[in-house]
Write a protein that holds these residues in place. Structure first.
Motif, mmCIF file in Angstrom:
data_model
loop_
_atom_site.group_PDB
_atom_site.id
_atom_site.type_symbol
_atom_site.label_atom_id
_atom_site.label_comp_id
_atom_site.label_asym_id
_atom_site.label_seq_id
_atom_site.Cartn_x
_atom_site.Cartn_y
_atom_site.Cartn_z
ATOM 1 N N ILE A 1 -4.631 -1.359 -4.582
ATOM 2 C CA ILE A 1 -3.477 -1.766 -5.384
ATOM 3 C C ILE A 1 -3.924 -2.147 -6.784
ATOM 4 C CG2 ILE A 1 -1.600 -3.465 -5.568
ATOM 5 C CD1 ILE A 1 -1.912 -3.547 -2.360
ATOM 6 N N LEU B 1 6.732 -2.968 -6.997
ATOM 7 C CA LEU B 1 5.485 -3.734 -6.838
ATOM 8 C C LEU B 1 5.615 -5.135 -7.410
ATOM 9 C CD1 LEU B 1 2.661 -1.135 -7.529
ATOM 10 C CD2 LEU B 1 3.214 -2.237 -5.348
ATOM 11 N N VAL C 1 2.353 1.649 -3.586
ATOM 12 C CA VAL C 1 1.378 2.011 -4.621
ATOM 13 C C VAL C 1 0.772 3.388 -4.372
ATOM 14 C CG1 VAL C 1 -0.801 1.069 -3.705
ATOM 15 C CG2 VAL C 1 -0.332 0.928 -6.145
ATOM 16 N N GLU D 1 0.815 -1.212 0.000
ATOM 17 C CA GLU D 1 0.000 0.000 0.000
ATOM 18 C C GLU D 1 0.854 1.270 0.000
ATOM 19 O OE1 GLU D 1 -2.667 3.210 0.689
ATOM 20 O OE2 GLU D 1 -0.955 2.736 1.961
#
Length: 197
Positions: free
Chosen positions: A165, A129, A104, A101
């Motif tokens: 996400i 990511l 992103v 989190e």
């Protein structure tokens, strides 16, 4: 009376609210915007939400708030009694928040708010990511809950963070970077819970 302060567009606010609902804890909600006003900074030193007002006392940071709720209200536990297993739940939450989190979140200005982020930021976040989501796939159980057979505090976090996400990566990269994992089925299961509805 416990008062949850913040606003419903915040995934961290909803993480705490979901735990309160799951544990059947009576609480009030107070709408508080992130305005960096002296009044807000008095309650939350970085001017963030959510925070709890508990009488004349205040707690901020969503995970601390969940830990307080778990310790103060023993009904319907959201952590296993075994210390190691409870630590594993907290580990999963910390992983989702720090390595998914928070990473992103750098995409949110363009993904959700009409802003613009640099191509360099997009490339860096995508690389992080890709690695972090693959690692998450090795630690998340999805059987059927995020940590295994029982609904836990980790589900309060996953239910509000994982959609962000998927939506942000779809908006920026044209693909949901979580699509290789059973996130959609998991979120559908969570969506059937009265507390999530």
């Amino acid at each position: 009376m416990l008062t949850l302060c913040g606003f419903a567009a915040s995934n961290y606010y909803n993480k705490v609210k979901l735990a309160l609902l799951e544990k059947d804890i009576p609480f009030q909600e107070k709408l508080v915007w992130v305005d960096r006003s002296p009044a807000l900074l008095e309650k939350s030193p970085l001017g963030k939400v959510p925070f709890f007002e508990i009488g004349d006392k205040v707690l901020f940071e969503s995970q601390v708030m969940l830990d307080y709720v778990e310790a103060a209200y023993l009904q319907k536990p959201l952590l296993p009694t075994d210390p190691f297993e409870a630590a594993r739940i907290r580990e999963l939450i910390q992983y989702m928040e720090l390595h998914l989190e928070l990473v992103v979140r750098e995409l949110y200005p363009e993904a959700f708010f009409g802003g613009k982020i640099s191509d360099e930021t997009k490339t860096r976040v995508q690389k992080l990511l890709k690695r972090n989501i693959a690692a998450f796939g090795r630690i998340a159980a999805f059987s059927p809950y995020i940590a295994g057979e029982q609904f836990t505090m980790a589900d309060c976090a996953a239910t509000v963070h994982l959609p962000m996400i998927g939506m942000a990566t779809k908006a920026i990269y044209g693909e949901d970077m979580m699509a290789d994992y059973p996130v959609r089925d998991y979120l559908a299961l969570m969506g059937e819970r009265p507390t999530v509805k």
